[in-house]
Design a protein around this motif. Structure first.
Motif, short mmCIF file in Angstrom:
data_model
loop_
_atom_site.label_atom_id
_atom_site.label_comp_id
_atom_site.label_asym_id
_atom_site.label_seq_id
_atom_site.Cartn_x
_atom_site.Cartn_y
_atom_site.Cartn_z
N SER A 116 0.81 -1.22 0.00
CA SER A 116 0.00 0.00 0.00
C SER A 116 0.84 1.27 0.00
O SER A 116 0.30 2.37 -0.03
CB SER A 116 -0.94 0.00 1.21
OG SER A 116 -0.20 0.19 2.41
N ILE A 117 2.15 1.11 0.06
CA ILE A 117 3.07 2.26 0.15
C ILE A 117 3.96 2.28 -1.08
O ILE A 117 4.33 1.24 -1.60
CB ILE A 117 3.92 2.16 1.44
CG1 ILE A 117 3.02 2.27 2.67
CG2 ILE A 117 5.02 3.20 1.48
CD1 ILE A 117 3.73 2.09 3.98
N GLY A 118 4.34 3.46 -1.50
CA GLY A 118 5.20 3.60 -2.67
C GLY A 118 6.58 2.97 -2.47
O GLY A 118 7.09 2.91 -1.36
N GLU A 119 7.14 2.50 -3.56
CA GLU A 119 8.44 1.81 -3.53
C GLU A 119 9.55 2.68 -2.93
O GLU A 119 10.38 2.18 -2.17
CB GLU A 119 8.82 1.39 -4.95
CG GLU A 119 9.94 0.39 -5.00
CD GLU A 119 10.16 -0.13 -6.41
OE1 GLU A 119 11.33 -0.12 -6.84
OE2 GLU A 119 9.18 -0.54 -7.06
N ALA A 120 9.57 3.95 -3.24
CA ALA A 120 10.62 4.83 -2.71
C ALA A 120 10.55 4.91 -1.19
O ALA A 120 11.57 4.90 -0.51
CB ALA A 120 10.49 6.23 -3.32
N GLU A 121 9.34 4.97 -0.65
CA GLU A 121 9.18 5.06 0.80
C GLU A 121 9.57 3.74 1.47
O GLU A 121 10.22 3.73 2.51
CB GLU A 121 7.74 5.44 1.16
CG GLU A 121 7.54 5.71 2.63
CD GLU A 121 8.38 6.86 3.18
OE1 GLU A 121 8.88 6.74 4.31
OE2 GLU A 121 8.54 7.87 2.48
N ILE A 122 9.21 2.62 0.86
CA ILE A 122 9.56 1.31 1.42
C ILE A 122 11.07 1.17 1.51
O ILE A 122 11.60 0.65 2.48
CB ILE A 122 8.96 0.17 0.57
CG1 ILE A 122 7.45 0.22 0.63
CG2 ILE A 122 9.47 -1.19 1.05
CD1 ILE A 122 6.78 -0.63 -0.43
N GLY A 123 11.77 1.67 0.50
CA GLY A 123 13.23 1.58 0.47
C GLY A 123 13.91 2.28 1.63
O GLY A 123 15.07 2.00 1.94
N ARG A 124 13.19 3.18 2.29
CA ARG A 124 13.77 3.91 3.42
C ARG A 124 13.79 3.11 4.72
O ARG A 124 14.48 3.48 5.65
CB ARG A 124 13.01 5.21 3.65
CG ARG A 124 13.17 6.17 2.52
CD ARG A 124 12.41 7.44 2.78
NE ARG A 124 12.45 8.26 1.58
CZ ARG A 124 11.94 9.44 1.49
NH1 ARG A 124 11.33 9.98 2.52
NH2 ARG A 124 12.02 10.12 0.38
N ILE A 125 13.04 2.03 4.78
CA ILE A 125 12.97 1.30 6.04
C ILE A 125 14.22 0.46 6.28
O ILE A 125 14.63 0.30 7.41
CB ILE A 125 11.68 0.45 6.17
CG1 ILE A 125 11.48 0.08 7.63
CG2 ILE A 125 11.72 -0.77 5.27
CD1 ILE A 125 10.09 -0.33 7.99
N SER A 126 14.84 -0.04 5.21
CA SER A 126 16.00 -0.90 5.41
C SER A 126 16.95 -0.85 4.22
O SER A 126 16.52 -0.92 3.07
CB SER A 126 15.56 -2.35 5.62
OG SER A 126 16.68 -3.20 5.70
N LYS A 127 18.23 -0.76 4.51
CA LYS A 127 19.27 -0.79 3.47
C LYS A 127 19.40 -2.19 2.87
O LYS A 127 20.04 -2.37 1.85
CB LYS A 127 20.61 -0.34 4.03
CG LYS A 127 20.65 1.12 4.42
CD LYS A 127 20.73 2.00 3.20
CE LYS A 127 20.96 3.44 3.60
NZ LYS A 127 21.14 4.30 2.44
N HIS A 128 18.77 -3.19 3.49
CA HIS A 128 18.77 -4.52 2.90
C HIS A 128 18.07 -4.51 1.54
O HIS A 128 18.42 -5.27 0.65
CB HIS A 128 18.06 -5.54 3.82
CG HIS A 128 18.89 -5.99 4.96
ND1 HIS A 128 19.96 -6.84 4.83
CD2 HIS A 128 18.81 -5.72 6.28
CE1 HIS A 128 20.50 -7.09 6.00
NE2 HIS A 128 19.82 -6.40 6.91
N LEU A 129 17.07 -3.65 1.39
CA LEU A 129 16.31 -3.60 0.15
C LEU A 129 17.15 -3.13 -1.04
O LEU A 129 16.84 -3.47 -2.18
CB LEU A 129 15.07 -2.72 0.32
CG LEU A 129 14.02 -3.31 1.27
CD1 LEU A 129 13.06 -2.24 1.75
CD2 LEU A 129 13.29 -4.47 0.63
N SER A 130 18.21 -2.38 -0.78
CA SER A 130 19.08 -1.90 -1.86
C SER A 130 20.39 -2.67 -1.91
O SER A 130 21.25 -2.37 -2.74
CB SER A 130 19.37 -0.41 -1.67
OG SER A 130 20.05 -0.21 -0.43
N GLY A 131 20.56 -3.66 -1.04
CA GLY A 131 21.80 -4.42 -1.02
C GLY A 131 22.94 -3.71 -0.32
O GLY A 131 24.09 -4.11 -0.42
N GLU A 132 22.60 -2.65 0.42
CA GLU A 132 23.62 -1.87 1.11
C GLU A 132 23.73 -2.23 2.59
O GLU A 132 24.18 -1.42 3.40
CB GLU A 132 23.31 -0.38 0.96
CG GLU A 132 23.36 0.07 -0.49
CD GLU A 132 22.84 1.49 -0.65
OE1 GLU A 132 23.64 2.35 -1.08
OE2 GLU A 132 21.65 1.73 -0.35
N ALA A 133 23.33 -3.46 2.92
CA ALA A 133 23.44 -3.93 4.31
C ALA A 133 23.60 -5.44 4.31
O ALA A 133 23.12 -6.13 3.41
CB ALA A 133 22.19 -3.54 5.11
#
Length: 173
Positions: A116-133
């Motif tokens: 229900s939330i935009g992809e950009a906002e979801i990406g802010r919850i965890s750096k795992h989503l971008s591979g940066e953790a």
């Protein structure tokens, strides 16, 4: 033709195949962004015993990881993540569904929040989503030396050895 005395042959160039043999399948499976990948290799060179438990995640895997921690601590989300709309929405779902006690039920609920939330906002919850953790399995033996090495990794922006009251070793870049 005479050979010149003292002249050395040039060392053969390393092939891609030789380079590939040095890759660590466990690190490669994490699907990390370049800075986190380099840090994982650096940590593994220093501490061969390190076990990586998590790297890049998609939204479903992120919801699953979060749900596993929420089962142990219903306030884990707000105790772990920086305040944001997605953090608030996830915690609100947990608070409004006290009957959801299993990891699977909580994962489904958190996934519905993400949907229900935009992809950009979801990406802010965890750096795992971008591979940066990445996460490392906590250990007792040599723990302080390993944590010191993690804290010294190039590009590190945050290291947590506890998240929401639970022992978790999390490095992000």
């Amino acid at each position: 033709m005479k050979k010149r005395a003292g002249r050395k042959r040039a060392a053969p160039k390393r092939s891609r195949k030789a380079s590939a043999r040095r890759l660590d399948p466990a690190i490669e499976a994490l699907d990390l962004a370049p800075v986190a990948r380099a840090a994982a290799y650096a940590l593994k060179r220093l501490h061969a015993e390190v076990v990586f438990t998590s790297g890049r995640r998609d939204e479903v895997a992120q919801a699953q990881a979060m749900a596993g921690n929420v089962v142990r601590n219903r306030q884990w989300i707000v105790q772990t993540y920086l305040p944001s709309p997605v953090c608030a929405a996830c915690q609100k779902w947990v608070d409004e569904h006290p009957q959801a006690l299993s990891q699977e039920a909580i994962q489904q609920g958190l996934t519905s929040v993400f949907d229900s939330i935009g992809e950009a906002e979801i990406g802010r919850i965890s750096k795992h989503l971008s591979g940066e953790a990445f996460d490392v399995q906590p250990v007792a033996a040599n723990a302080e030396a390993i944590k010191a090495s993690i804290r010294a990794l190039k590009g590190l922006t945050k290291f947590l050895d506890r998240e929401g009251g639970l022992e978790r070793w999390h490095a992000q870049f």
